[in-house]
Write a protein that holds these residues in place. Structure first.
Motif, PDB file in Angstrom:
ATOM      1  N   ALA A  52      22.792   1.410 -19.295  1.00 41.92           N
ATOM      2  CA  ALA A  52      22.664   2.835 -19.026  1.00 41.92           C
ATOM      3  C   ALA A  52      23.151   3.613 -20.243  1.00 41.92           C
ATOM      4  O   ALA A  52      24.188   3.302 -20.817  1.00 41.92           O
ATOM      5  N   SER A  53      22.380   4.618 -20.638  1.00 42.05           N
ATOM      6  CA  SER A  53      22.709   5.352 -21.859  1.00 42.05           C
ATOM      7  C   SER A  53      22.275   6.801 -21.707  1.00 42.05           C
ATOM      8  O   SER A  53      21.907   7.243 -20.615  1.00 42.05           O
ATOM      9  N   TRP A  54      22.329   7.515 -22.812  1.00 41.86           N
ATOM     10  CA  TRP A  54      21.921   8.918 -22.839  1.00 41.86           C
ATOM     11  C   TRP A  54      20.865   9.088 -23.926  1.00 41.86           C
ATOM     12  O   TRP A  54      20.966   8.454 -24.981  1.00 41.86           O
ATOM     13  N   PRO A  55      19.870   9.944 -23.712  1.00 39.51           N
ATOM     14  CA  PRO A  55      18.835  10.111 -24.733  1.00 39.51           C
ATOM     15  C   PRO A  55      19.380  10.827 -25.968  1.00 39.51           C
ATOM     16  O   PRO A  55      20.347  11.590 -25.887  1.00 39.51           O
ATOM     17  N   LEU A  56      18.763  10.562 -27.090  1.00 41.48           N
ATOM     18  CA  LEU A  56      19.121  11.247 -28.334  1.00 41.48           C
ATOM     19  C   LEU A  56      18.126  12.385 -28.545  1.00 41.48           C
ATOM     20  O   LEU A  56      16.916  12.159 -28.626  1.00 41.48           O
ATOM     21  N   LEU A  57      18.633  13.614 -28.613  1.00 39.02           N
ATOM     22  CA  LEU A  57      17.793  14.779 -28.855  1.00 39.02           C
ATOM     23  C   LEU A  57      18.203  15.435 -30.163  1.00 39.02           C
ATOM     24  O   LEU A  57      19.389  15.614 -30.432  1.00 39.02           O
ATOM     25  N   GLN A  58      17.197  15.822 -30.950  1.00 35.64           N
ATOM     26  CA  GLN A  58      17.463  16.457 -32.241  1.00 35.64           C
ATOM     27  C   GLN A  58      16.293  17.365 -32.597  1.00 35.64           C
ATOM     28  O   GLN A  58      15.248  17.338 -31.928  1.00 35.64           O
ATOM     29  N   PRO A  59      16.461  18.214 -33.634  1.00 34.04           N
ATOM     30  CA  PRO A  59      15.409  19.159 -33.995  1.00 34.04           C
ATOM     31  C   PRO A  59      14.047  18.488 -34.160  1.00 34.04           C
ATOM     32  O   PRO A  59      13.933  17.419 -34.751  1.00 34.04           O
ATOM     33  N   ASP A  98      12.211  17.648 -31.444  1.00 35.81           N
ATOM     34  CA  ASP A  98      11.875  17.078 -30.144  1.00 35.81           C
ATOM     35  C   ASP A  98      11.364  18.175 -29.203  1.00 35.81           C
ATOM     36  O   ASP A  98      11.656  19.365 -29.381  1.00 35.81           O
ATOM     37  N   ALA A  99      10.631  17.761 -28.180  1.00 34.97           N
ATOM     38  CA  ALA A  99      10.106  18.714 -27.203  1.00 34.97           C
ATOM     39  C   ALA A  99       9.827  17.981 -25.903  1.00 34.97           C
ATOM     40  O   ALA A  99       9.690  16.759 -25.881  1.00 34.97           O
ATOM     41  N   GLY A 100       9.781  18.743 -24.808  1.00 35.97           N
ATOM     42  CA  GLY A 100       9.436  18.146 -23.526  1.00 35.97           C
ATOM     43  C   GLY A 100      10.458  18.450 -22.444  1.00 35.97           C
ATOM     44  O   GLY A 100      11.367  19.270 -22.610  1.00 35.97           O
ATOM     45  N   ASP A 101      10.293  17.766 -21.309  1.00 35.56           N
ATOM     46  CA  ASP A 101      11.125  18.021 -20.140  1.00 35.56           C
ATOM     47  C   ASP A 101      12.599  17.732 -20.395  1.00 35.56           C
ATOM     48  O   ASP A 101      13.477  18.430 -19.868  1.00 35.56           O
ATOM     49  N   THR A 102      12.898  16.688 -21.175  1.00 40.12           N
ATOM     50  CA  THR A 102      14.293  16.357 -21.434  1.00 40.12           C
ATOM     51  C   THR A 102      14.973  17.467 -22.231  1.00 40.12           C
ATOM     52  O   THR A 102      16.124  17.829 -21.966  1.00 40.12           O
ATOM     53  N   VAL A 103      14.258  18.023 -23.204  1.00 33.66           N
ATOM     54  CA  VAL A 103      14.801  19.145 -23.976  1.00 33.66           C
ATOM     55  C   VAL A 103      14.999  20.356 -23.073  1.00 33.66           C
ATOM     56  O   VAL A 103      16.038  21.032 -23.140  1.00 33.66           O
ATOM     57  N   LEU A 104      14.020  20.623 -22.208  1.00 35.31           N
ATOM     58  CA  LEU A 104      14.141  21.765 -21.303  1.00 35.31           C
ATOM     59  C   LEU A 104      15.341  21.583 -20.370  1.00 35.31           C
ATOM     60  O   LEU A 104      16.095  22.539 -20.137  1.00 35.31           O
ATOM     61  N   ALA A 105      15.537  20.381 -19.856  1.00 33.67           N
ATOM     62  CA  ALA A 105      16.692  20.123 -18.992  1.00 33.67           C
ATOM     63  C   ALA A 105      17.994  20.354 -19.758  1.00 33.67           C
ATOM     64  O   ALA A 105      18.946  20.934 -19.219  1.00 33.67           O
TER      65      ALA A 105
END
Length: 359
Positions: A234-241, A243-250
């Motif tokens: 179990a982990s956490w997603p990596l988000l960075q400049p 990126d786009a989509g539902d995970t970014v919106l959340a």
């Protein structure tokens, strides 16, 4: 031939050749064991600090009377150089130590062990090899805040964002991990990437994506068998400049829930990176860099009661709708968040060490 100097993402300076063919390499004897085959001897050939002409540590190296419980995999984020000889490996170790001591102000190299692209395994911080051979205590490192006493840190030379590590490095990594697991009684599933605990891309998307394979192969070397879901943590997603989509919106809804103004458009823009940095400053992140990873997600993704009308509840709705999840629990805790984010797996060992600032 001209010598080129480059400064890596982590800041230390490395020298390389401007051109040249891939050189033949030698790998430790036990690194050549067949994939999945059991270990047959005492351990890998590890070059100690004296062997690569390390500087003396500037202060006493702290040693804790406890065993580590996990292994953290890093990459150096330096050039994927063609020189894979022993001299290049020694030079890498010295460059890292110089940066950590002269720029970071630490007492020695931060990681416990370093693996070169040619498959050479080197001791990083003084006494790491000695203590590993005994298998009862742990040298305090400086490779990942919060993990320096409970985790052995292994740096792998190169950048593995869009390239796989060379076979020589991979063989040495898996056999070194197997030996560490043997000495300390660490389960082969307790192998993690730096990004699992910090806001960083380290050890690169490709090497990070190979961790399930690493867990499986290390288990094979130990005569164990783990497959499928057991190799996924179990982990956490990596988000960075970019990126786009539902995970970014959340994530944007969660930032608003935490009181950080940010647009809710599902795009990780420079403005969102600024918002993440502001949030990281308020939550005491070690390096407020605007990347959303394993250090900030657990704080940001608070426990939510469904239907409370908060922005955090909107984040849950966003992920559930985007992934067609019908059964969302009434209370969304970290495991539920990870399932919604698509990063589920066996529970992560969340042990945190008692060390202070890196040294």
């Amino acid at each position: 031939m001209a010598r080129r100097l480059s400064v890596t993402r982590r800041g230390f300076v490395l020298g390389g050749l401007s051109a040249g063919a891939l050189l033949a390499f030698g790998s430790p004897a036990w690194a050549s064991a067949p994939t999945g085959g059991p270990l047959t001897d005492a351990g890998p050939d590890i070059i100690d600090c004296a062997g690569w002409a390390a500087r003396p540590n500037s202060d006493i190296v702290p040693i804790w009377n406890q065993r580590p419980v996990k292994i953290l995999v890093h990459h150096t984020a330096s050039a994927n150089q063609a020189d894979v000889g022993r001299g290049a490996a020694d030079g890498l170790a010295r460059a890292i130590q110089n940066f950590h001591m002269d720029v970071r102000g630490w007492l020695d190299t931060g990681q416990h062990f370093t693996i070169s692209r040619g498959g050479f395994v080197l001791e990083g911080r003084h006494r790491s090899l000695e203590v590993l051979r005994l298998g009862k205590r742990q040298v305090e490192g400086a490779h990942c805040t919060g993990q320096n006493v409970v985790a052995v840190g292994i740096e792998n030379e190169g950048t593995y964002i869009d390239q796989d590590p060379p076979q020589a490095l991979w063989e040495s990594l898996r056999t070194t991990c197997a030996y560490i697991c043997t000495q300390y009684g660490i389960a082969p599933t307790e192998l993690y990437g730096h990004r699992d605990f910090k806001n960083t891309a380290c050890p690169g998307d490709r090497l990070y994506g190979m961790l399930p394979q690493l867990r499986s192969e290390v288990a094979g070397l130990l005569g164990q068998r783990v497959e499928g879901a057991q190799t996924q943590k179990a982990s956490w997603p990596l988000l960075q400049p970019g990126d786009a989509g539902d995970t970014v919106l959340a994530a944007q809804y969660l930032l608003r829930d935490a009181g950080v103004p940010v647009a809710t458009d599902g795009r990780f823009t420079p403005a969102m990176a600024d918002a993440v940095r502001r949030y990281q400053v308020t939550t005491g992140a070690e390096d407020p860099n605007g990347i959303l990873g394993g250090e900030s997600w657990p704080v940001l993704a608070r426990t939510v009661t469904r239907g409370d009308g908060s922005d955090a509840d909107r984040a849950v709705d966003t992920l559930a709708a985007g992934r067609n999840v019908e059964a969302v629990p009434d209370e969304v805790d970290h495991p539920a968040w990870q399932r919604l984010l698509g990063t589920t797996g066996t529970p992560t060992n969340t042990a945190v060490d008692p060390e202070g600032p890196p040294r």
